[in-house]
Design an enzyme around this catalytic site. Structure first.
Site, PDB file in Angstrom:
ATOM      1  N   ASP A  19       0.848  -1.190   0.000  1.00  0.00           N
ATOM      2  CA  ASP A  19       0.000   0.000   0.000  1.00  0.00           C
ATOM      3  C   ASP A  19       0.888   1.247   0.000  1.00  0.00           C
ATOM      4  O   ASP A  19       1.370   1.686   1.048  1.00  0.00           O
ATOM      5  CB  ASP A  19      -0.929   0.009   1.218  1.00  0.00           C
ATOM      6  CG  ASP A  19      -1.951   1.143   1.163  1.00  0.00           C
ATOM      7  OD1 ASP A  19      -1.752   2.096   0.374  1.00  0.00           O
ATOM      8  OD2 ASP A  19      -2.928   1.091   1.913  1.00  0.00           O
TER       9      ASP A  19
ATOM     10  N   HIS B  26       0.493   8.011   3.867  1.00  0.00           N
ATOM     11  CA  HIS B  26       1.161   7.303   4.957  1.00  0.00           C
ATOM     12  C   HIS B  26       2.674   7.484   4.955  1.00  0.00           C
ATOM     13  O   HIS B  26       3.360   6.914   5.807  1.00  0.00           O
ATOM     14  CB  HIS B  26       0.831   5.811   4.873  1.00  0.00           C
ATOM     15  CG  HIS B  26      -0.639   5.535   4.787  1.00  0.00           C
ATOM     16  ND1 HIS B  26      -1.498   5.780   5.837  1.00  0.00           N
ATOM     17  CD2 HIS B  26      -1.412   5.072   3.765  1.00  0.00           C
ATOM     18  CE1 HIS B  26      -2.729   5.450   5.469  1.00  0.00           C
ATOM     19  NE2 HIS B  26      -2.705   5.037   4.219  1.00  0.00           N
TER      20      HIS B  26
ATOM     21  N   ILE C 257      -0.301   9.374   8.538  1.00  0.00           N
ATOM     22  CA  ILE C 257      -1.020   8.489   9.441  1.00  0.00           C
ATOM     23  C   ILE C 257      -0.661   7.031   9.143  1.00  0.00           C
ATOM     24  O   ILE C 257      -0.131   6.716   8.073  1.00  0.00           O
ATOM     25  CB  ILE C 257      -2.550   8.674   9.329  1.00  0.00           C
ATOM     26  CG1 ILE C 257      -3.046   8.341   7.912  1.00  0.00           C
ATOM     27  CG2 ILE C 257      -2.939  10.091   9.716  1.00  0.00           C
ATOM     28  CD1 ILE C 257      -4.554   8.388   7.761  1.00  0.00           C
TER      29      ILE C 257
ATOM     30  N   GLY D  24      -4.774   1.864   7.965  1.00  0.00           N
ATOM     31  CA  GLY D  24      -5.789   1.189   8.765  1.00  0.00           C
ATOM     32  C   GLY D  24      -5.515  -0.300   8.891  1.00  0.00           C
ATOM     33  O   GLY D  24      -5.674  -0.893   9.967  1.00  0.00           O
TER      34      GLY D  24
END
Length: 285
Positions: free
Chosen positions: A189, A194, A209, A212
């Site tokens: 990903d 991120h 961040i 998830g």
């Protein structure tokens, strides 16, 4: 452009084939924090080739169909989509290496109404490319904030799993590394949200961040450690709802309630007190 319910339900999402190695298995485990204590022999089983085991939650990143909502003709406003829920059922322990095939389909589209968004539920079957044996069934709910009111079914979304009201049976705290997102992204990903501080700032965050699904993997580690004795074959299913973003370097406190083979859980950032993952449910052999 708006969602066409019949067209979306019949959408042909291309199959994905992936060959992964023991190195990929170890890299995924490092990305979700295994090996934080390099002297912990239980954690070493997932990051060192001697008697290597695969983390069950790695199944969600293998043979991923990627951003099919954006890349295919879905009618969905991709900029406004949010990963809502993630589910995983393991039909057998995940091999440490091999070749897998994923077949993905849309199984439900719920119209929450104009200005209220829509929910798209997809399911993918992960199978062994050589034997055809089912490895895992993976479900994902995507909340499409900009797509409500397209004229599709307006039934309510399924009620989330409720965690018990009593005090948790155990709370497992796991510290994440400041570079956790930079390591985790190497499992597939590469969203710059991120990794790139400038992209994160444009999205309203003080820093990149954590993915998830990285938080999901850390949570899976906590369950594996707390109620499975680090035996990956005992974790048969794990599902949860994403509720708030978290940052690399934070400490996650995973509250766990066990009722026979059913485990309820909730993941909270210790530093900020926000719940990152809620309504969690796992099944233990």
């Amino acid at each position: 452009m708006a969602i066409d319910y019949e067209k979306l339900m019949a959408l042909a999402i291309p199959d994905v084939r992936q060959t992964y190695t023991a190195r990929d298995t170890m890299l995924y485990a490092l990305g979700v924090g295994l090996g934080h204590d390099p002297t912990d022999r239980e954690q070493l089983r997932f990051v060192y080739e001697k008697a290597l085991c695969a983390l069950p939650t790695m199944a969600v990143v293998l043979a991923s169909p990627g951003s099919w909502i954006r890349n295919l003709d879905t009618g969905i406003d991709y900029v406004k989509v949010v990963h809502g829920e993630q589910g995983l059922v393991l039909h057998r322990p995940l091999p440490v290496e091999g070749t897998l095939v994923t077949r993905t389909r849309v199984v439900d589209v719920i119209d929450k109404g104009a200005g209220k968004g829509a929910v798209v539920v997809s399911e993918r079957e992960l199978t062994d490319a050589v034997t055809g044996e089912r490895i895992a069934s993976i479900t994902q709910s995507t909340f499409c904030r900009g797509d409500g009111g397209f004229g599709g079914p307006a039934r309510p979304t399924p009620a989330p799993h409720k965690v018990p009201e009593r005090a948790p049976d155990v709370v497992c705290e796991l510290k994440t590394n400041p570079n956790a997102a930079l390591v985790y992204r190497l499992s597939g990903d590469y969203n710059p949200l991120h990794s790139d501080p400038d992209v994160a700032a444009k999205a309203g965050f003080p820093q990149p961040i954590l993915h998830g699904l990285a938080t999901y993997g850390v949570t899976g580690h906590a369950i594996l450690k707390s109620v499975c004795g680090y035996d990956p074959a005992r974790l048969r299913a794990i599902s949860a709802r994403f509720t708030a973003p978290v940052f690399p370097g934070e400490t996650f406190a995973v509250s766990i309630w066990q009722d026979g083979p059913v485990v309820s859980f909730e993941t909270r950032s210790v530093e900020r007190g926000v719940v990152a993952i809620g309504n969690g449910r796992a099944e233990i052999a």
